[in-house]
Motif scaffolding. Structure first.
Motif, mmCIF file in Angstrom:
data_model
loop_
_atom_site.group_PDB
_atom_site.id
_atom_site.type_symbol
_atom_site.label_atom_id
_atom_site.label_comp_id
_atom_site.label_asym_id
_atom_site.label_seq_id
_atom_site.Cartn_x
_atom_site.Cartn_y
_atom_site.Cartn_z
ATOM 1 N N PHE A 190 -2.787 12.602 26.691
ATOM 2 C CA PHE A 190 -3.821 12.176 25.748
ATOM 3 C C PHE A 190 -3.539 12.733 24.361
ATOM 4 O O PHE A 190 -2.931 13.792 24.221
ATOM 5 N N ARG A 212 -13.162 12.506 22.125
ATOM 6 C CA ARG A 212 -12.559 11.348 22.769
ATOM 7 C C ARG A 212 -11.065 11.340 22.456
ATOM 8 O O ARG A 212 -10.638 11.295 21.310
ATOM 9 N N LEU A 213 -10.270 11.399 23.533
ATOM 10 C CA LEU A 213 -8.818 11.412 23.365
ATOM 11 C C LEU A 213 -8.238 10.089 23.850
ATOM 12 O O LEU A 213 -8.678 9.547 24.859
ATOM 13 N N MET A 214 -7.233 9.570 23.130
ATOM 14 C CA MET A 214 -6.587 8.321 23.522
ATOM 15 C C MET A 214 -5.396 8.622 24.417
ATOM 16 O O MET A 214 -4.795 9.686 24.334
ATOM 17 N N GLN A 215 -5.032 7.640 25.260
ATOM 18 C CA GLN A 215 -3.835 7.817 26.074
ATOM 19 C C GLN A 215 -2.575 7.721 25.220
ATOM 20 O O GLN A 215 -2.443 6.813 24.402
ATOM 21 N N ALA B 205 -6.403 8.355 33.771
ATOM 22 C CA ALA B 205 -6.816 7.054 34.299
ATOM 23 C C ALA B 205 -6.414 5.991 33.286
ATOM 24 O O ALA B 205 -5.504 6.183 32.500
ATOM 25 N N SER B 206 -7.101 4.874 33.287
ATOM 26 C CA SER B 206 -6.632 3.792 32.424
ATOM 27 C C SER B 206 -7.308 3.816 31.056
ATOM 28 O O SER B 206 -6.937 3.070 30.181
ATOM 29 N N GLY B 207 -8.280 4.662 30.846
ATOM 30 C CA GLY B 207 -8.973 4.651 29.562
ATOM 31 C C GLY B 207 -8.799 5.935 28.787
ATOM 32 O O GLY B 207 -7.991 6.783 29.139
ATOM 33 N N PRO B 208 -9.566 6.075 27.692
ATOM 34 C CA PRO B 208 -9.535 7.329 26.939
ATOM 35 C C PRO B 208 -10.216 8.448 27.735
ATOM 36 O O PRO B 208 -10.936 8.186 28.695
#
Lengths: 316, 316
Positions: A190, A212-215, B205-208
């Motif tokens: 992330f 909130r962290l992004m992939q 997982a698939s989201g943030p």
């Protein structure tokens, strides 16, 4: 995810990254190190492996005070580098600043203050108890670096790591099947996009902090299929829960088209790993009958053998 | 916040913390180090300062792979320790593992590999260019530790840091006004309570990833008013935004009843700090006419003078 979306995500990651310092100097070093041993027309050049080591950090603020870190001592990468060099490989050691260095694994945490003592008022000497470790570290490190077998490149953030990995892949592309990637670094899943990051230190208000962290886009896919499509690629899967480990390793093997995935569990990782390949799993154990032996010794032996087969397969 | 709530929060923090390893051994060391110099009945004992240094980490998982880190090189704490010892203080150096050590500030990052070279096949020597730095580090560190003037205690997590700080405060309580706290460590404002922490590695997982961090209770208040009510207390305020710096430092001075708050800005912190007190602000500048001088030199000089006044005030 379709490949268009992945490419968009990757572009957006690199565009949002702060520019790499010294990128021209690093590229020059890499090209010198690699080109010296380009495979001859008979394909008999020296093999080169890029070993990545240590954890990446994710800055939470642009003027970085706080960041998220993926813990890794770098012991695996440092040990593996020693065994690759012993096996005749040239190693590009892409490591996290401050983590364990090849040939220095048996030194104490603060070698200068712990390995040396005052001899008299004006001089000092190495303590008898650390004499062999200190001599070995200096001698072996010098032999590897001066002999052109070891190039060390440090990183700290996920942005530096992925930009440097891309540069290394580009410089190793011409080695084709003689190139190997041994991706032991603990890379963050992330990140906070640079532009959406707070410029100043996050203020502690009166409540809890929500983040909130992004992939991080899955760079393994593009490394494997675009950056260096011919290189032999090994990635790592570390879990703390043994029940899901092999399943996750198998998923990574297929998803990223790796040649092997080394599966390891946090608590037993120095004793045992499992090499997961298309043809099945091989369990690799440290030789317990030899005190001070490393699991990386049989692990690198196996991977070098597999790499040889891979090179031979390409020449038929 | 009323004090009942604060106490509840503090209890809940310490109850949720994983137990400290070696706490009995550390307590013994502390008591030996401190008691040797308890103030005599005339109140003329040696002064003892606890210098905290480096950033704390906040684990995000119980079997720690990921954590949040507060960046700090530890340079301020290491330099200040040297000047406190020079001024005759005994120093308890509570430092983050791997950060800068007293007397080692001018050494390169990896001293063993960078300061030494092969003399012949079997021996090695210090490089001429690093000879003075290496000798100075070993000699001065040895003199301070062997002379009973320096006790080093390492930490990594916020849980270790605050538990150790409480132990140190308890051992220094009897020193009354001769005790000083110089809290230069970069302590996390937020944490994940140990029990609500994921036991295993957080899965991507698939989201943030959304995270909620709780505020670390303000221990400065209880250190000052309960743990060591007579000690002379200095805290630090670091900001990246100069516009809010002095205001925040003033708020901290009043809220935590500090004797001084040292205000510093990330980019200029090695050149200039402001000592904020009830009686006004004093700007402290590095002596630019002396190459290699430290801003900690005049800073510690000022604080030692203020500490002397504080001790004298108590004896009248």
């Amino acid at each position: 995810m379709d490949s268009t979306t992945l490419h968009e995500e990757i572009n957006s990651f690199f565009e949002s990254a702060p520019p790499l310092k010294d990128s021209v100097k690093i590229a020059d070093k890499l090209n010198q190190f690699v080109q010296f041993d380009s495979p001859s027309s008979e394909g008999k050049g020296r093999r080169v492996v890029c070993v990545t080591s240590g954890g990446t950090t994710v800055p939470l603020e642009q003027r970085c005070v706080r960041y998220i870190d993926n813990f890794s001592s770098g012991n695996r990468g440092a040990a593996s580098t020693e065994y690759f060099i012993k096996a005749g490989y040239k190693v590009i050691f892409l490591y996290r600043r401050g983590t364990c260095q090849p040939y220095c694994r048996s030194l104490p945490e603060d070698p200068l203050l712990e390995c040396f003592e005052l001899a008299d008022d004006s001089d000092f000497q190495v303590r008898q108890s650390h004499s062999e470790a200190v001599k070995g570290a200096i001698r072996n490190n010098h032999a590897a670096v001066a002999g052109g077998l070891l190039l060390k490149i440090p990183f700290t953030t996920i942005f530096e790591y992925l930009q440097m990995l891309r540069m290394i892949a580009s410089s190793m592309r011409s080695l084709e099947r003689h190139a190997m990637f041994y991706l032991a670094a603990a890379v963050s899943d992330f990140y906070v996009p640079w532009k959406s990051m707070a410029e100043h230190k996050i203020q502690s208000a009166s409540g809890p902090l929500d983040m909130r962290l992004m992939q991080v886009p899955k760079m393994l896919s593009v490394l494997r299929t675009e950056w260096t499509p011919m290189a032999f690629c090994i990635s790592f899967k570390l879990e703390t829960d043994s029940k899901i480990l092999l399943e996750k390793a198998n998923m990574a093997l297929k998803k990223y088209k790796m040649h092997s995935v080394v599966a390891n569990e946090l608590l037993t990782r120095k004793e045992e790993v499992t090499v997961v390949t298309e043809n099945g799993n091989i369990s690799v154990l440290r030789d317990k009958t030899r005190p001070g032996s490393d699991v990386e010794d049989p692990l690198i032996e196996l991977l070098v053998k597999n790499h040889s087969t891979y090179i031979e397969d390409g020449s038929t």
